[in-house]
Enzyme design. Structure first.
Site, PDB file in Angstrom:
ATOM      1  CB  ALA A 131       1.244  -0.897  -2.327  1.00  0.00           C
ATOM      2  CB  THR A 187       2.708  -8.267  -6.169  1.00  0.00           C
ATOM      3  OG1 THR A 187       1.726  -6.923  -6.292  1.00  0.00           O
ATOM      4  CG2 THR A 187       1.896  -9.343  -5.720  1.00  0.00           C
ATOM      5  CG  ASN A 188       2.033  -4.407  -2.904  1.00  0.00           C
ATOM      6  OD1 ASN A 188       0.682  -4.156  -2.986  1.00  0.00           O
ATOM      7  ND2 ASN A 188       3.110  -3.710  -3.514  1.00  0.00           N
ATOM      8  CG  HIS A 189      -1.116  -8.794   0.695  1.00  0.00           C
ATOM      9  ND1 HIS A 189      -1.544  -9.969   0.204  1.00  0.00           N
ATOM     10  CD2 HIS A 189      -0.293  -8.936   1.503  1.00  0.00           C
ATOM     11  CE1 HIS A 189      -1.016 -10.906   0.728  1.00  0.00           C
ATOM     12  NE2 HIS A 189      -0.071 -10.319   1.396  1.00  0.00           N
ATOM     13  CB  SER A 190      -1.759  -2.514  -2.918  1.00  0.00           C
ATOM     14  OG  SER A 190      -2.433  -1.361  -3.171  1.00  0.00           O
TER      15      SER A 190
END
Length: 394
Positions: A275, A208-211
């Site tokens: 994101a 995943t990502n930090h969004s």
């Protein structure tokens, strides 16, 4: 947000009357002019001095009270009001308004108001489901009153059922939807993506990502406040979806691609603010985690490019807006993205700029179109969302 707006809060006899004091405070913090009206029965649950202290305006109870500044108070207040909220609305008050009875200050003023009227019933669940009360509620709907559905939970007598008045923040959202913004997006369908997609490696791990999803949710809320019919395609977010928005929950990039492409043909404006993970494991079923020299590795493939697909399949009259999160050469890379993805607008920001990017409540953007670039200074994400829609409407 509510400068030069007037909200009238009409309070009838119910234990839930105490919640309206906090609602009045919340409205005042948004610079709204608030006037409270009460029935005589409501005085048994909360003192009028409470409302007068919070709002700075006289709390109106008696139709024939001569201590006021207008010649015909209920008519003057009715002309001033931008919205009326009857909350808590007892069965008695609902029945009187539905029957056209105006025998006190509250019902007389409500009858005289040409603005939007919102009614929040609050009573015992057996009383709420009485067919006479339900008929009266339907009658109010027929005449254009908006009904706030009551919550389910423990009631004043200890019973569990529906009939509880919703919390103050819910009532506030009904008021904001009505008067916070001009309805310059009325009749428009707007789709917004928000949040961080998650790509499963195995039943435990994911990419995943930090969004946080805050920007996308702000865009959906701004569009709703401006009158649009909004669909929010939402992956993982750290904030709740706005009220009055249709939400489609997704997990992976492929889920989001399918949801967006299924909805896209009917939309006037599409904003991809999510994101999306660029890569996903080749397979999940067999847990393709490989150990080599004490390290784990997993075979990945690129996910489908949602924004490029939208740009390449854009319908006549449709407006496509994307976001560009960069670390270097922000404007150059974002301009290239505008062309490559066939978008009408790109909102660019830098991960290196304090107050912008992931997880913050503010943003600093450069909005890029084929004709111009507009720099937006640091502001809340909701304010930034409104500026983006201002530029889209230009």
């Amino acid at each position: 947000m509510l400068q030069n707006k007037t909200a009238v809060l009409a309070v009838s006899g119910s234990i839930a009357a105490y919640k309206i004091a906090n609602l009045a405070r919340m409205l005042k913090k948004l610079h709204c002019n608030v006037t409270v009206m009460m029935t005589r029965n409501a005085e048994n649950f909360i003192n009028s001095i409470t409302f007068e202290t919070i709002t700075g305006n006289k709390c109106l109870i008696d139709t024939f009270d001569r201590n006021f500044q207008y010649s015909v108070e209920h008519v003057a207040l009715a002309k001033q009001a931008d919205v009326v909220l009857v909350a808590p609305a007892s069965a008695n008050v609902i029945g009187k308004i539905a029957g056209g009875i105006a025998d006190d200050m509250l019902t007389t003023t409500v009858m005289a108001c040409p603005c939007k009227k919102i009614v929040a019933p609050a009573m015992n669940h057996n009383m709420f489901h009485n067919p006479i009360v339900q008929d009266n509620i339907e009658k109010l709907r027929h005449y254009g009153y908006e009904i706030v559905e009551p919550d389910r939970g423990m009631l004043a007598n200890g019973d569990i059922g529906d009939g509880r008045m919703p919390e103050e923040k819910v009532l506030l959202e009904y008021i904001l939807r009505e008067i916070a913004c001009e309805k310059d997006l009325a009749g428009k369908k707007v789709l917004v993506t928000a949040g961080a997609t998650r790509e499963a490696i195995d039943p435990v791990r994911f990419i995943t990502n930090h969004s946080s999803g805050k920007m996308g949710v702000a865009l959906a809320r701004a569009a709703m406040l401006r009158g649009a019919d909004v669909t929010l395609v939402k992956a993982h977010t750290e904030v709740e979806a706005p009220m009055f928005v249709r939400t489609v929950d997704v997990v992976s990039a492929e889920d989001m691609f399918r949801a967006v492409t299924r909805e896209m043909d009917s939309q006037d404006i599409i904003i991809k603010a999510a994101a999306v993970s660029d890569y996903t494991p080749v397979t999940v079923a067999d847990s393709k985690l490989k150990k080599k020299d004490g390290e784990l590795s997993v075979e990945l493939k690129r996910t489908r490019d949602i924004l490029q697909y939208l740009g390449e399949h854009k319908k006549d009259g449709q407006f496509i807006c994307g976001f560009s999160m960069e670390t270097d050469h922000v404007l150059e890379n974002s301009r290239a993205k505008l062309l490559k993805k066939h978008c009408d607008m790109i909102c660019a920001n830098s991960l290196r700029t304090e107050g912008a990017g992931f997880g913050t409540d503010t943003n600093i953007l450069t909005v890029i179109t084929a004709e111009k670039e507009t720099e937006l200074e640091r502001m809340s994400k909701l304010d930034a969302a409104h500026r983006i829609f201002d530029l889209i409407l230009e």
